[in-house]
Design an enzyme around this catalytic site. Structure first.
Site, PDB file in Angstrom:
ATOM      1  N   LYS A 293       0.858  -1.193   0.000  1.00 35.19           N
ATOM      2  CA  LYS A 293       0.000   0.000   0.000  1.00 35.19           C
ATOM      3  C   LYS A 293       0.879   1.223   0.000  1.00 35.19           C
ATOM      4  O   LYS A 293       2.025   1.181   0.483  1.00 35.19           O
ATOM      5  CB  LYS A 293      -0.888   0.010   1.250  1.00 35.19           C
ATOM      6  CG  LYS A 293      -2.084   0.921   1.143  1.00 35.19           C
ATOM      7  CD  LYS A 293      -3.272   0.233   0.505  1.00 35.19           C
ATOM      8  CE  LYS A 293      -4.473   1.148   0.368  1.00 35.19           C
ATOM      9  NZ  LYS A 293      -5.675   0.414  -0.043  1.00 35.19           N
TER      10      LYS A 293
ATOM     11  N   ASP B 271      -6.961   4.508  -4.401  1.00 33.05           N
ATOM     12  CA  ASP B 271      -7.623   4.342  -3.097  1.00 33.05           C
ATOM     13  C   ASP B 271      -8.309   5.682  -2.801  1.00 33.05           C
ATOM     14  O   ASP B 271      -8.639   6.421  -3.739  1.00 33.05           O
ATOM     15  CB  ASP B 271      -6.600   3.931  -2.027  1.00 33.05           C
ATOM     16  CG  ASP B 271      -7.269   3.498  -0.723  1.00 33.05           C
ATOM     17  OD1 ASP B 271      -7.903   2.433  -0.710  1.00 33.05           O
ATOM     18  OD2 ASP B 271      -7.181   4.228   0.285  1.00 33.05           O
TER      19      ASP B 271
HETATM   20  P1  NAD Z   1     -13.459   8.158  -1.945  1.00 38.68           P
HETATM   21  O1  NAD Z   1     -12.444   9.171  -1.635  1.00 38.68           O
HETATM   22  O2  NAD Z   1     -14.019   8.085  -3.329  1.00 38.68           O
HETATM   23  O3  NAD Z   1     -14.725   8.315  -0.946  1.00 38.68           O
HETATM   24  C1  NAD Z   1     -14.618   8.381   0.452  1.00 38.68           C
HETATM   25  C2  NAD Z   1     -15.948   8.909   0.990  1.00 38.68           C
HETATM   26  O4  NAD Z   1     -15.918   8.856   2.422  1.00 38.68           O
HETATM   27  C3  NAD Z   1     -16.244  10.371   0.631  1.00 38.68           C
HETATM   28  O5  NAD Z   1     -17.602  10.478   0.313  1.00 38.68           O
HETATM   29  C4  NAD Z   1     -15.948  11.123   1.943  1.00 38.68           C
HETATM   30  O6  NAD Z   1     -16.692  12.317   2.056  1.00 38.68           O
HETATM   31  C5  NAD Z   1     -16.395  10.093   2.941  1.00 38.68           C
HETATM   32  N1  NAD Z   1     -15.882  10.283   4.299  1.00 38.68           N
HETATM   33  C6  NAD Z   1     -14.636  10.623   4.708  1.00 38.68           C
HETATM   34  N2  NAD Z   1     -14.597  10.689   6.049  1.00 38.68           N
HETATM   35  C7  NAD Z   1     -15.833  10.354   6.494  1.00 38.68           C
HETATM   36  C8  NAD Z   1     -16.446  10.237   7.767  1.00 38.68           C
HETATM   37  N3  NAD Z   1     -15.752  10.463   8.882  1.00 38.68           N
HETATM   38  N4  NAD Z   1     -17.748   9.869   7.832  1.00 38.68           N
HETATM   39  C9  NAD Z   1     -18.450   9.649   6.715  1.00 38.68           C
HETATM   40  N5  NAD Z   1     -17.940   9.748   5.485  1.00 38.68           N
HETATM   41  C10 NAD Z   1     -16.662  10.105   5.375  1.00 38.68           C
HETATM   42  O7  NAD Z   1     -12.814   6.756  -1.502  1.00 38.68           O
HETATM   43  P2  NAD Z   1     -13.240   5.292  -1.953  1.00 38.68           P
HETATM   44  O8  NAD Z   1     -12.332   4.860  -3.046  1.00 38.68           O
HETATM   45  O9  NAD Z   1     -14.713   5.244  -2.108  1.00 38.68           O
HETATM   46  O10 NAD Z   1     -12.800   4.449  -0.657  1.00 38.68           O
HETATM   47  C11 NAD Z   1     -13.638   4.327   0.490  1.00 38.68           C
HETATM   48  C12 NAD Z   1     -13.136   3.159   1.343  1.00 38.68           C
HETATM   49  O11 NAD Z   1     -13.142   1.973   0.558  1.00 38.68           O
HETATM   50  C13 NAD Z   1     -11.709   3.300   1.876  1.00 38.68           C
HETATM   51  O12 NAD Z   1     -11.620   2.700   3.150  1.00 38.68           O
HETATM   52  C14 NAD Z   1     -10.900   2.501   0.878  1.00 38.68           C
HETATM   53  O13 NAD Z   1      -9.669   2.031   1.415  1.00 38.68           O
HETATM   54  C15 NAD Z   1     -11.853   1.372   0.613  1.00 38.68           C
HETATM   55  N6  NAD Z   1     -11.603   0.639  -0.618  1.00 38.68           N
HETATM   56  C16 NAD Z   1     -11.577   1.278  -1.821  1.00 38.68           C
HETATM   57  C17 NAD Z   1     -11.360   0.541  -2.968  1.00 38.68           C
HETATM   58  C18 NAD Z   1     -11.408   1.177  -4.333  1.00 38.68           C
HETATM   59  O14 NAD Z   1     -11.414   0.430  -5.320  1.00 38.68           O
HETATM   60  N7  NAD Z   1     -11.503   2.489  -4.453  1.00 38.68           N
HETATM   61  C19 NAD Z   1     -11.129  -0.821  -2.895  1.00 38.68           C
HETATM   62  C20 NAD Z   1     -11.166  -1.448  -1.653  1.00 38.68           C
HETATM   63  C21 NAD Z   1     -11.415  -0.695  -0.525  1.00 38.68           C
END
Ligand code: NAD
Length: 406
Positions: A102, A142
Site C-alpha cells: 500500500k 484508493d
Molecule cells: P473516496 O475518496 O471516493 O470516498 C470516500 C468517501 O468517504 C467520501 O464520500 C468522503 O466524504 C467520505 N468520508 C470521509 N470521512 C468520512 C467520515 N468520517 N464519515 C463519513 N464519510 C466520510 O474513496 P473510496 O475509493 O470510495 O474508498 C472508500 C473506502 O473503501 C476506503 O476505506 C478505501 O480504502 C476502501 N476501498 C476502496 C477501494 C477502491 O477500489 N476504491 C477498494 C477497496 C477498498
C-alpha cells in the site's frame, strides 16, 4: 487508535485457531520493505511545498505486491502498514496470485490545483520507480486517487522505465489500458458478498434497509447496485454528515446535491444526522464505506443492523467486533467484502500483459465467480470452526500465505 495494532490482533486471533507457531506469526507481522520519502512539488504561485510519501511492500509470497495509493491528510506510516498487511490477506482470501502492499501521501488533495496534483502524482513515481513494476509491485487507486491520477503515474513510470505495457498501475482510464468494470468493481464485489450472505442467513433482499457511511467511489456505486436489486437506501453520509429517510432516498438527487453544493447533507428531503448518529440508525445492513476505526467499543452496542458489510478498510475495531458478535450481528469483513476492486485490478494487469481487452460482461462473470468462491471458503470455515467471519477469512488467507512462504 492505531490501525496496525488492530490488524495484528486480527492476525493473532486467526493464528491461534490455525495453531501456527510463534516464528511463523512473527514472519507474517514483518513488512518486507518500507519506503518513506519527501515529494517536493512546485506550486502554481511559484513557491515549493514538500509532502510525505509512503510505500509499504508487506508480503509477496503469493505474487507481486498489490495495493492502492491514498492521498489524505491522515496518511501516516502506521496506517499504510495496516492497509498493506490487509492487502496481503485480501489477495489471499480471493485467491489471486498477488501479494500485499500500500502507498500514500499525507496531503489534502482538495487544496491542490489539477496541475499541482499531477506534479505530486508524478513525484511519487519518481521516488518509487526503481522499486515498482508489473512483476514487482503494482499500485492502484484508493481514497482520493482516481483513474486520471493512475494515468499520470503509469505515464511517468513508462517514461522512466521504458515499460510500454502500462501494467505497473491498475485502475487506469479505459483510454490508458484500464479494465471495463474497474470503477464499480469494489461495490459490485460487495454486492455479490451481500447476496451470498443474505441467502446463507435466510434473508430476502427486497425492501431491506441499507445505511451507507461514505458516498465516494465505493459507497455511491454500491448504493446504485443494491437499490436496483430492490433494497431501500435509507441513509448515506460523507465527511460533513448524513441524511436519513426510512422510506428511502432519491440517490441521484442526493448525488446532485453533493456535486452542486458539496455534501449529501444539502439534499432537500430526509432527516439530517451526524456521522456518529448515522451508524446507529435503524437498518438491516450497515455499510461503512469511508475510513478506519468508525465502529468502536463506544458505539458498537448502539448498532441496530443485522449485517455490517465492510466496504471500507478497517472500519471496525477488534473490541467492536467482539460486541457485534455477542449481539449476533454478522460482520462481512473488509478483506472479503471489498476485494472486488483488487480482483478486477488483477484482471486489468493480466489484460495489459496479454494485450487483451475483455468485455464488461466477461469481467463481471469472472468477478462473480471469484467473490462467490471466496465467500464459500470463508462461510465453510465459519461453520466448521464456529468463528465469526473475520477470523474465518483470516484463517483461509493465512493458511494460503504460510503455505506459499514455505
Ligand atoms: P473516496 O475518496 O471516493 O470516498 C470516500 C468517501 O468517504 C467520501 O464520500 C468522503 O466524504 C467520505 N468520508 C470521509 N470521512 C468520512 C467520515 N468520517 N464519515 C463519513 N464519510 C466520510 O474513496 P473510496 O475509493 O470510495 O474508498 C472508500 C473506502 O473503501 C476506503 O476505506 C478505501 O480504502 C476502501 N476501498 C476502496 C477501494 C477502491 O477500489 N476504491 C477498494 C477497496 C477498498
Amino acid at each position: 487508535m492505531l490501525a496496525f495494532s488492530n490488524a495484528m490482533r486480527q492476525l493473532d486471533g486467526a493464528a491461534a485457531h490455525l495453531g501456527l507457531d510463534l516464528g511463523e506469526v512473527a514472519k507474517l507481522k514483518e513488512p518486507d520493505r518500507i519506503y518513506e520519502f519527501d515529494i517536493p512539488v512546485a506550486m502554481d504561485d511559484g513557491s515549493q511545498k514538500s509532502f510525505k510519501g509512503y510505500r509499504v511492500q508487506f508480503n509477496n509470497a503469493r505474487g507481486p505486491y498489490k495495493g492502492g495509493i491514498r492521498f489524505h491528510p491522515q496518511v501516516d506510516l502506521d496506517e499504510v502498514k495496516a492497509l498493506a498487511f490487509w492487502m496481503a490477506i485480501k489477495t489471499a482470501v480471493v485467491n489471486i496470485p498477488m501479494g500485499g502492499g500500500k502507498g500514500g501521501v499525507s496531503v489534502n488533495p482538495k487544496e491542490l490545483s489539477q496541475s499541482e496534483l499531477e506534479r505530486l502524482a508524478r513525484g511519487w513515481v519518481q521516488n518509487m520507480a526503481q522499486h515498482i513494476g508489473p512483476h514487482q509491485d503494482v499500485p492502484a487507486p484508493d481514497v482520493n486517487t482516481n483513474p486520471k491520477i493512475m494515468d499520470w503515474m503509469a505515464d511517468e513510470y513508462g517514461k522512466i522505465s521504458g515499460d510500454k505495457t502500462a501494467a505497473a498501475f491498475t485502475g487506469k482510464s479505459l483510454e490508458y489500458g484500464g479494465s471495463e468494470g474497474r470503477g464499480t468493481a469494489t461495490g459490485q464485489g460487495g454486492f455479490y458478498v451481500l447476496e451470498e450472505l443474505a441467502a446463507s442467513l435466510g434473508m430476502q433482499s427486497a425492501g431491506r434497509r441499507v445505511v451507507i457511511q461514505g458516498f465516494g467511489n465505493v459507497g455511491y456505486h454500491f448504493a446504485q447496485l443494491v437499490q436496483r436489486a430492490g433494497y431501500v437506501i435509507a441513509g448515506v453520509s460523507d465527511s460533513k454528515g448524513g441524511v436519513y429517510d426510512a422510506n428511502g432516498l432519491d440517490l441521484e438527487a442526493v448525488m446532485k446535491a453533493k456535486q452542486e453544493k458539496g455534501s449529501v447533507i444539502d439534499y432537500a428531503a430526509g432527516t439530517k444526522v451526524t456521522n456518529q448518529e448515522m451508524l446507529e440508525q435503524e437498518c438491516d445492513i450497515l455499510v461503512p464505506a469511508a475510513l478506519e476505526n468508525q465502529i468502536t467499543a463506544e458505539n458498537a452496542g448502539a448498532v441496530r443492523a443485522k449485517i455490517v458489510l465492510e466496504l471500507a478498510n478497517g472500519p471496525t475495531t477488534p473490541e467492536a467486533d467482539g460486541i457485534l458478535w455477542s449481539k449476533k450481528i454478522y460482520v462481512a469483513p473488509d478483506v472479503l467484502t471489498n476485494a472486488g476492486g483488487v480482483t478486477v485490478s488483477y484482471f486489468e494487469w493480466g489484460q495489459n500483459l496479454a494485450r487483451e481487452h475483455w468485455s464488461e460482461r466477461e469481467v463481471l462473470a469472472k468477478l462473480e465467480l471469484v467473490m462467490k468462491n471466496a465467500f464459500n471458503a470463508v462461510w465453510d470455515t465459519h461453520k466448521k470452526h464456529g468463528v465469526e467471519l473475520r477470523t474465518a477469512a483470516f484463517m483461509v488467507a493465512v493458511r494460503r500465505i504460510v503455505d506459499a512462504m514455505e
